[in-house]
Design a protein around this motif. Sequence first.
Motif, PDB file in Angstrom:
ATOM      1  N   LYS A  46       0.834  -1.207   0.000  1.00  0.00           N
ATOM      2  CA  LYS A  46       0.000   0.000   0.000  1.00  0.00           C
ATOM      3  C   LYS A  46       0.868   1.256   0.000  1.00  0.00           C
ATOM      4  O   LYS A  46       0.658   2.179  -0.788  1.00  0.00           O
ATOM      5  CB  LYS A  46      -0.931  -0.005   1.210  1.00  0.00           C
ATOM      6  CG  LYS A  46      -1.857   1.181   1.253  1.00  0.00           C
ATOM      7  CD  LYS A  46      -2.801   1.116   2.437  1.00  0.00           C
ATOM      8  CE  LYS A  46      -3.705   2.333   2.402  1.00  0.00           C
ATOM      9  NZ  LYS A  46      -4.353   2.583   3.659  1.00  0.00           N
ATOM     10  N   ARG A  47       1.874   1.277   0.879  1.00  0.00           N
ATOM     11  CA  ARG A  47       2.713   2.468   0.978  1.00  0.00           C
ATOM     12  C   ARG A  47       3.498   2.702  -0.310  1.00  0.00           C
ATOM     13  O   ARG A  47       3.589   3.824  -0.785  1.00  0.00           O
ATOM     14  CB  ARG A  47       3.665   2.372   2.163  1.00  0.00           C
ATOM     15  CG  ARG A  47       4.548   3.612   2.225  1.00  0.00           C
ATOM     16  CD  ARG A  47       5.083   4.040   3.503  1.00  0.00           C
ATOM     17  NE  ARG A  47       4.236   4.040   4.643  1.00  0.00           N
ATOM     18  CZ  ARG A  47       4.691   4.338   5.851  1.00  0.00           C
ATOM     19  NH1 ARG A  47       5.964   4.649   6.030  1.00  0.00           N
ATOM     20  NH2 ARG A  47       3.896   4.329   6.885  1.00  0.00           N
ATOM     21  N   VAL A  48       4.081   1.661  -0.850  1.00  0.00           N
ATOM     22  CA  VAL A  48       4.874   1.824  -2.072  1.00  0.00           C
ATOM     23  C   VAL A  48       3.972   2.235  -3.235  1.00  0.00           C
ATOM     24  O   VAL A  48       4.344   3.102  -4.025  1.00  0.00           O
ATOM     25  CB  VAL A  48       5.676   0.543  -2.389  1.00  0.00           C
ATOM     26  CG1 VAL A  48       6.340   0.634  -3.754  1.00  0.00           C
ATOM     27  CG2 VAL A  48       6.729   0.304  -1.303  1.00  0.00           C
ATOM     28  N   PHE A  49       2.785   1.649  -3.323  1.00  0.00           N
ATOM     29  CA  PHE A  49       1.875   2.026  -4.412  1.00  0.00           C
ATOM     30  C   PHE A  49       1.382   3.460  -4.255  1.00  0.00           C
ATOM     31  O   PHE A  49       1.119   4.131  -5.249  1.00  0.00           O
ATOM     32  CB  PHE A  49       0.707   1.047  -4.504  1.00  0.00           C
ATOM     33  CG  PHE A  49       1.010  -0.181  -5.322  1.00  0.00           C
ATOM     34  CD1 PHE A  49       2.130  -0.966  -5.055  1.00  0.00           C
ATOM     35  CD2 PHE A  49       0.192  -0.562  -6.356  1.00  0.00           C
ATOM     36  CE1 PHE A  49       2.423  -2.101  -5.807  1.00  0.00           C
ATOM     37  CE2 PHE A  49       0.467  -1.691  -7.112  1.00  0.00           C
ATOM     38  CZ  PHE A  49       1.583  -2.460  -6.839  1.00  0.00           C
ATOM     39  N   GLU A  50       1.275   3.945  -3.027  1.00  0.00           N
ATOM     40  CA  GLU A  50       0.823   5.319  -2.791  1.00  0.00           C
ATOM     41  C   GLU A  50       1.954   6.338  -2.968  1.00  0.00           C
ATOM     42  O   GLU A  50       1.729   7.426  -3.474  1.00  0.00           O
ATOM     43  CB  GLU A  50       0.264   5.468  -1.367  1.00  0.00           C
ATOM     44  CG  GLU A  50      -1.079   4.843  -1.172  1.00  0.00           C
ATOM     45  CD  GLU A  50      -1.564   4.915   0.277  1.00  0.00           C
ATOM     46  OE1 GLU A  50      -0.784   5.335   1.167  1.00  0.00           O
ATOM     47  OE2 GLU A  50      -2.722   4.537   0.516  1.00  0.00           O
TER      48      GLU A  50
END
Length: 145
Positions: free
Chosen positions: A122-126
Amino acid sequence: MNNLIEIIKGIHPGKFIERELNKKNLTQRALAEETAIPYQTINAIIAGRRDLTTEQALKIDQVLGYEEGFFAILQTHYDIKQFKDKELANIYTEAPHIRKSLFWDTDFNKINWAKYKNAVIKRVFERGSKDEIEEITRYYNLSMK
């Protein structure tokens, strides 16, 4: 007892004992005296540096007014959680090739990449770059549909 165990299972029993002592306005020394468990041992259990033995758990159950076996069960659930966390950590032994600054709020070198897989993705995609998203996709073997 089962409902309470379900809510708190996985935490170290020392944390719960500390909470109970505070609620009952008891000191660690008082618990040590009432259970005949050395004060240093009680202190180490509450600090999470030592696990409860079955004998200690039964004594603490009695003094704090819990059903027999409550703290032993809590210790077992904690042990299971520790084992599972260790197993998960062995799945991904190396970190993905992404910027450490994406995880500014934690120690990058201590991230359990398997346990926190969804949060990492989630963090990397955001916040990650196109290359970092591709790296996480490769790292976790995600299929992009």
